[in-house]
Design a protein around this motif. Structure first.
Motif, PDB file in Angstrom:
ATOM      1  N   ALA A  16      47.627  23.607  41.130  1.00 54.40           N
ATOM      2  CA  ALA A  16      48.871  23.797  41.883  1.00 54.40           C
ATOM      3  C   ALA A  16      48.899  25.189  42.516  1.00 54.40           C
ATOM      4  N   ILE A  17      48.372  26.177  41.816  1.00 56.25           N
ATOM      5  CA  ILE A  17      48.280  27.530  42.375  1.00 56.25           C
ATOM      6  C   ILE A  17      47.207  27.558  43.465  1.00 56.25           C
ATOM      7  N   ARG A  18      46.038  27.056  43.151  1.00 58.89           N
ATOM      8  CA  ARG A  18      44.870  27.106  44.047  1.00 58.89           C
ATOM      9  C   ARG A  18      45.118  26.405  45.379  1.00 58.89           C
ATOM     10  N   TYR A  19      45.837  25.288  45.359  1.00 55.41           N
ATOM     11  CA  TYR A  19      46.005  24.484  46.576  1.00 55.41           C
ATOM     12  C   TYR A  19      47.401  24.581  47.194  1.00 55.41           C
ATOM     13  N   MET A  44      37.038  39.257  43.422  1.00 54.80           N
ATOM     14  CA  MET A  44      37.385  38.126  42.551  1.00 54.80           C
ATOM     15  C   MET A  44      36.762  36.832  43.075  1.00 54.80           C
ATOM     16  N   LEU A  45      36.839  36.625  44.394  1.00 51.78           N
ATOM     17  CA  LEU A  45      36.264  35.424  44.997  1.00 51.78           C
ATOM     18  C   LEU A  45      34.750  35.396  44.802  1.00 51.78           C
ATOM     19  N   GLU A  46      34.122  36.551  45.006  1.00 53.12           N
ATOM     20  CA  GLU A  46      32.673  36.651  44.853  1.00 53.12           C
ATOM     21  C   GLU A  46      32.266  36.330  43.418  1.00 53.12           C
ATOM     22  N   ALA A  47      32.976  36.896  42.458  1.00 52.21           N
ATOM     23  CA  ALA A  47      32.660  36.679  41.043  1.00 52.21           C
ATOM     24  C   ALA A  47      32.859  35.219  40.640  1.00 52.21           C
ATOM     25  N   SER A  48      33.735  34.510  41.359  1.00 54.65           N
ATOM     26  CA  SER A  48      34.025  33.119  40.995  1.00 54.65           C
ATOM     27  C   SER A  48      33.139  32.109  41.716  1.00 54.65           C
ATOM     28  N   GLY A  49      32.370  32.561  42.707  1.00 59.20           N
ATOM     29  CA  GLY A  49      31.481  31.653  43.427  1.00 59.20           C
ATOM     30  C   GLY A  49      32.113  30.985  44.634  1.00 59.20           C
ATOM     31  N   PRO A  76      44.535  35.187  54.761  1.00 58.85           N
ATOM     32  CA  PRO A  76      45.809  34.695  54.222  1.00 58.85           C
ATOM     33  C   PRO A  76      45.649  33.618  53.136  1.00 58.85           C
ATOM     34  N   LEU A  77      44.458  33.044  53.023  1.00 61.52           N
ATOM     35  CA  LEU A  77      44.217  32.025  51.991  1.00 61.52           C
ATOM     36  C   LEU A  77      43.737  32.617  50.667  1.00 61.52           C
ATOM     37  N   TYR A  78      43.263  33.842  50.684  1.00 59.69           N
ATOM     38  CA  TYR A  78      42.660  34.433  49.481  1.00 59.69           C
ATOM     39  C   TYR A  78      43.558  34.318  48.255  1.00 59.69           C
ATOM     40  N   HIS A  79      44.845  34.633  48.427  1.00 60.84           N
ATOM     41  CA  HIS A  79      45.726  34.746  47.267  1.00 60.84           C
ATOM     42  C   HIS A  79      45.876  33.448  46.479  1.00 60.84           C
ATOM     43  N   ALA A  80      45.732  32.315  47.131  1.00 61.96           N
ATOM     44  CA  ALA A  80      45.856  31.048  46.403  1.00 61.96           C
ATOM     45  C   ALA A  80      44.698  30.900  45.414  1.00 61.96           C
ATOM     46  N   TYR A  81      43.511  31.222  45.879  1.00 56.81           N
ATOM     47  CA  TYR A  81      42.323  31.119  45.024  1.00 56.81           C
ATOM     48  C   TYR A  81      42.308  32.230  43.975  1.00 56.81           C
ATOM     49  N   THR A  82      42.618  33.463  44.400  1.00 56.34           N
ATOM     50  CA  THR A  82      42.604  34.561  43.438  1.00 56.34           C
ATOM     51  C   THR A  82      43.761  34.437  42.443  1.00 56.34           C
ATOM     52  N   GLY A  83      44.866  33.828  42.882  1.00 56.45           N
ATOM     53  CA  GLY A  83      45.982  33.589  41.955  1.00 56.45           C
ATOM     54  C   GLY A  83      45.577  32.664  40.830  1.00 56.45           C
ATOM     55  N   ALA A  84      44.829  31.608  41.167  1.00 61.67           N
ATOM     56  CA  ALA A  84      44.340  30.679  40.133  1.00 61.67           C
ATOM     57  C   ALA A  84      43.330  31.378  39.220  1.00 61.67           C
ATOM     58  N   HIS A 134      52.247  31.348  41.870  1.00 60.60           N
ATOM     59  CA  HIS A 134      51.563  30.945  43.107  1.00 60.60           C
ATOM     60  C   HIS A 134      51.230  32.120  44.026  1.00 60.60           C
ATOM     61  N   ASP A 135      52.020  33.179  44.016  1.00 57.27           N
ATOM     62  CA  ASP A 135      51.762  34.338  44.886  1.00 57.27           C
ATOM     63  C   ASP A 135      51.449  35.611  44.097  1.00 57.27           C
ATOM     64  N   ILE A 136      51.022  35.471  42.858  1.00 53.56           N
ATOM     65  CA  ILE A 136      50.858  36.630  41.975  1.00 53.56           C
ATOM     66  C   ILE A 136      49.857  37.656  42.524  1.00 53.56           C
ATOM     67  N   THR A 137      48.871  37.213  43.311  1.00 53.02           N
ATOM     68  CA  THR A 137      47.898  38.153  43.881  1.00 53.02           C
ATOM     69  C   THR A 137      48.107  38.355  45.385  1.00 53.02           C
ATOM     70  N   LYS A 138      49.205  37.891  45.923  1.00 49.44           N
ATOM     71  CA  LYS A 138      49.456  37.943  47.367  1.00 49.44           C
ATOM     72  C   LYS A 138      49.416  39.374  47.916  1.00 49.44           C
ATOM     73  N   GLU A 139      49.891  40.328  47.142  1.00 52.57           N
ATOM     74  CA  GLU A 139      49.948  41.710  47.619  1.00 52.57           C
ATOM     75  C   GLU A 139      48.813  42.568  47.060  1.00 52.57           C
ATOM     76  N   MET A 140      47.874  41.930  46.399  1.00 53.49           N
ATOM     77  CA  MET A 140      46.702  42.636  45.870  1.00 53.49           C
ATOM     78  C   MET A 140      45.802  43.077  47.033  1.00 53.49           C
ATOM     79  N   GLU A 141      45.181  44.207  46.887  1.00 48.45           N
ATOM     80  CA  GLU A 141      44.275  44.730  47.913  1.00 48.45           C
ATOM     81  C   GLU A 141      43.199  43.689  48.253  1.00 48.45           C
TER      82      GLU A 141
END
Length: 189
Positions: free
Chosen positions: A109-112, A67-72, A84-92, A53-60
């Protein structure tokens, strides 16, 4: 999901995240497993999602935006204006694109896990609540939420959403549409 190695995910968490964040993730996993057993949910799905769930929380932040841009997801202005919401979406995204996890229950579950949504599966609710009430959390009222989580999953969801929305409004933060829709669902709309 049989191909997903729990020890491998634990190692990934330990090598990717700071000690403090790693401790939080392991606490969330522990709580998610307990809640899954309490409610007869899929323990393995809850455990995998909790570990990631927090795997990308500390990512730049810039990398997360790419990642968000590439995913639409760039069309959701509330998400874009709420780092603060980015990591949930980027984690998924990371779980799917990098780890090859395609299970929608796990990905959702990761995304939301930060914003919730209407129509959540039991596993999604469990990861959302496990993150909010893990033993490393110490905000006012957390003990009541912990108790309620084991008595009434949906009642705890409603109470937690109310608590979260109140906090966001008080701090003049943006309210994600999915959070409002989830709250409205628990209020009977």
């Amino acid at each position: 999901l049989e191909e997903v190695s729990i020890p491998g995910l634990e190692a990934l968490v330990q090598t990717t995240l700071s000690n403090k964040r790693c401790c939080h993730v392991l606490n969330v996993r522990e709580m998610a497993v307990k809640l899954a057993k309490q409610y007869g949910a899929d323990v393995r799905r809850c455990e995998i999602a909790a570990l990631l769930h927090d795997i990308t929380k500390e990512m730049e932040r810039g990398k997360q935006l790419q990642m968000l841009e590439a995913s639409g997801i760039m069309s959701d202005m509330v998400v874009l204006k709420s780092p603060p919401l980015y990591h949930a979406y980027t984690g998924a995204i990371y779980a799917e694109k990098t780890l090859g996890i395609t299970d929608e229950t796990v990905l959702n579950a990761i995304r939301y896990h930060t914003v919730a949504r209407a129509g959540m599966s039991p596993e999604e609710k469990i990861v959302y609540l496990a993150d909010a009430i893990s033993k490393d959390r110490s905000y006012s009222g957390v003990e009541e939420f912990r108790k309620l989580a084991f008595e009434d999953l949906d009642g705890c969801m409603k109470a937690m959403l109310k608590h979260t929305i109140t906090y966001l409004v008080k701090d003049e933060c943006l309210l994600p549409d999915t959070t409002i829709q989830a709250y409205n669902q628990y209020c009977g709309l």
